[in-house]
Structures are given as C-alpha cells and as structure tokens.
Design an enzyme around this catalytic site. Structure first.
Site, short mmCIF file in Angstrom:
data_model
loop_
_atom_site.label_atom_id
_atom_site.label_comp_id
_atom_site.label_asym_id
_atom_site.label_seq_id
_atom_site.Cartn_x
_atom_site.Cartn_y
_atom_site.Cartn_z
CE LYS A 1 28.43 17.23 -24.25
NZ LYS A 1 27.84 18.55 -24.55
CE LYS B 1 28.75 23.07 -7.70
NZ LYS B 1 29.37 21.93 -8.39
N GLY C 1 23.53 15.85 -11.13
CA GLY C 1 24.25 17.08 -11.45
C GLY C 1 23.36 18.30 -11.33
N GLY C 2 22.39 18.22 -10.42
CA GLY C 2 21.36 19.25 -10.32
C GLY C 2 21.80 20.59 -9.77
CB THR C 3 24.35 21.80 -7.45
OG1 THR C 3 25.50 21.00 -7.77
CG2 THR C 3 23.57 21.15 -6.32
N GLY C 4 24.39 22.18 -10.94
CA GLY C 4 25.17 22.83 -12.01
C GLY C 4 24.37 23.87 -12.78
CE1 TYR C 5 24.72 29.30 -17.05
CE2 TYR C 5 24.75 27.74 -18.88
CZ TYR C 5 24.59 29.03 -18.41
OH TYR C 5 24.29 30.04 -19.28
CB ILE C 6 21.97 22.98 -17.83
CG1 ILE C 6 22.58 23.89 -18.91
CG2 ILE C 6 20.67 22.35 -18.34
CD1 ILE C 6 21.66 24.98 -19.40
NE ARG D 1 23.49 12.26 -29.10
CZ ARG D 1 23.05 13.06 -30.06
NH1 ARG D 1 23.04 12.62 -31.31
NH2 ARG D 1 22.62 14.28 -29.79
#
Length: 311
Positions: free
Chosen positions: A135, A45, A11-16, A139
């Site tokens: 989430k 992207k 998910g490296g192209t996202g916001y964080i 975990r």
C-alpha cells in the site's frame, strides 16, 4: 451550485466498495462502478450489480479489469474522481490504475485502496507488514506521477474488530463467557462503522482540505483500549467475563506458527493493540486531517450504540 464530481469506484461489489457506492449515490454524485465481466457470473455479486443499476449507477464492464489498459483509460476519462476499493490480491496491480489515470489526464483526485491503518506509520511484523509495504508503494507511485490524492485511514472497522471484541477471526458475536485480551489491554485503538467510512470518504472527494492529505477517521467517542471495550460489553450484558491476557511474546509466537489468514489477522491485532499503531502519533496538518472534525454534520455511529444490538 457547483456541479458534483463524477465518481468511479473500482471494486464496488466488495465489502467497503458497496458502501462507498451507496454513499456516493446518497450525496448526489454521478456514480460509476467498474465491474469485471466475470463478476456477473457470481449470483451474489450479480444481485449487487443489478441493485446498483436500479439505483442509477453507471456500470462499466471491463473484461480484463485492471489489465485492460485501453478500456481502463476509457472508463477513467468519463469521471473526475477515482476510488479504488480492490482487495488484497489486487493491491499491487493498482499501478495499472495509476498509469491509466496518468494517460487519461483528467482525474482531479485518486483514492487508492487502503481503508485500514495508516500504512506509513503502521508497524506490522509478519504478513501484515507485507501488505502495508504494498500500500505504501502505491502511495509513492501516485505521488511520483503527480496525481492528486487522498488516502483514507479509518483504522478498525466495526465488523471485523468490534462486533467480536477482536476474538477469533470467524467469530460472529461478542463473547459471553471469556475474552482474550491482546497485550496489557491499555493501548488505545479506533473503531469506525463501515457506513460512516463511506460517508466520510465521499465527503472528502471535493474538499480542498483533504487534497494530498491522509484523511484519518478517528471519532472521539470511538477510541477505546481493549480493557475499556471489554468493560463496556460487561456492563451491557450485566456479567463479568473471564479474562485471558496474551503477551507480546506469546502473540508473536502465534503469528509465526499460524497459517493464512489467521497469521495475518493476528499480525493486525499486534499492530493495533500492542504497537498502538492507530494512536501513537499526532495528526499534523502537514500530512493529515481528521474526518469527524472536518464534517461535524455527519452523526457517526458510536461503539456504545453499535454494541447495543448484540445485547
């Protein structure tokens, strides 16, 4: 010198995600990014991916993304650490990452996509409650498989909560005339620059002190109540703002009557400014550590400094 871990960001192209990729590169980690084949058809992207390539990131294209188990295992076998920064719609699908990590058998740390409130201690009432639950399930699934982990909880990001003083979801700057304050305005919240989230996250991946712990990012100079945040902004612009306070009951009614994504945003505001979900508990060594204490060498951006650019 010990060799730095090879890091895969999903998910490296996202916001964080972009900022974590950049932080990984700056820290000298061999950096990999798992990219959906379809991502390159998005011009924005695609440009990000090209920037990654030119900076030395190894791009791993997977047609089925999280749903292509064989390719996912093959990608994970090449790295030591897996960081997921997938968006809300993909959160539940992280069980597929967990299954692939388990099969690969070589990963020494997994950081699932969280990057908000501590979901085991957050108390949403509407759509945010559902997200927190998903989430938390990730975990539990990670722990059940015996996968080494770090959960990153940076609380409120500057971009979504500070730059607008937590006003309308689509506001682009702090208010100049009137500010709407959630609750009584005295509940403390925590604000963190997104670039600092990236820096602290990468610091944690090889740190034994963060193994199987929650990494809280709570810089002491960035803990403010809504009233304090508004007062700081008034001081900077030399003007008093008209203040409207929204009670707990009013906010709950707004959440119930609003549609997505407004209801979700309001529910997060309720969690932060009414419930005080970021500051009502103490960080115990049994479950967590605090980033600015562990890494004092990182000069984090303060709320005071960040607001200067909007004056």
């Amino acid at each position: 010198m010990e060799e730095k871990s090879r890091i895969l960001i999903i998910g490296g192209t996202g916001y964080i995600g972009k900022l974590i990729v950049e932080a990984s590169l700056r820290s000298g980690h061999p950096t990999f990014a798992l990219i959906r084949t379809s991502t390159v058809s998005d011009p924005v992207k695609a440009k990000t991916v090209e920037g990654f390539k030119s900076s030395g990131v190894t791009i791993l294209n997977v047609r089925g993304f999280l749903h292509d188990h064989k390719s996912l295992v093959s990608a994970i076998e090449q790295v030591d650490v897996v960081i997921s920064t997938v968006g809300a719609s993909q959160l539940g699908h992280q069980v597929k990452i967990i299954a692939a990590i388990k099969e690969a058998g070589n990963v020494k740390r997994f950081l699932p996509s969280e990057f908000g409130n501590d979901v085991d201690r957050a108390r949403g009432v509407g759509p945010a409650k559902t997200l927190f639950k998903i989430k938390a399930q990730i975990r539990r699934a990670t722990e059940a498989e015996g996968i080494p982990y770090t959960y990153v909880s940076p609380n409120c990001t500057f971009g979504y909560f500070l730059e607008t003083l937590s006003q309308e979801l689509y506001a682009t700057a702090p208010p100049r005339d009137k500010v709407t304050i959630v609750g009584h305005g005295n509940t403390k919240a925590v604000f963190v620059d997104e670039r600092d989230i990236g820096a602290y996250t990468i610091k944690a991946v090889d740190d034994p002190r963060t193994l199987n712990k929650i990494l809280y990012i709570k810089p002491p100079k960035n803990i403010y109540s809504f009233n304090e945040m508004a007062a700081l902004w008034e001081k900077k612009i030399g003007k008093s703002l008209e203040k409207e306070y929204v009670s707990d009951e009013q906010l709950l009614k707004q959440i119930e009557e609003s549609s997505a994504p407004i209801d979700f945003y309001l529910d997060i505001l309720h969690s932060v400014y009414v419930n005080g979900d970021q500051t009502y508990f103490e960080i115990e060594p049994s479950f967590g550590v605090e980033a600015s204490e562990l890494y004092p060498e990182i000069k984090y951006t303060t709320v005071d400094e960040h607001l200067d650019q909007f004056v």
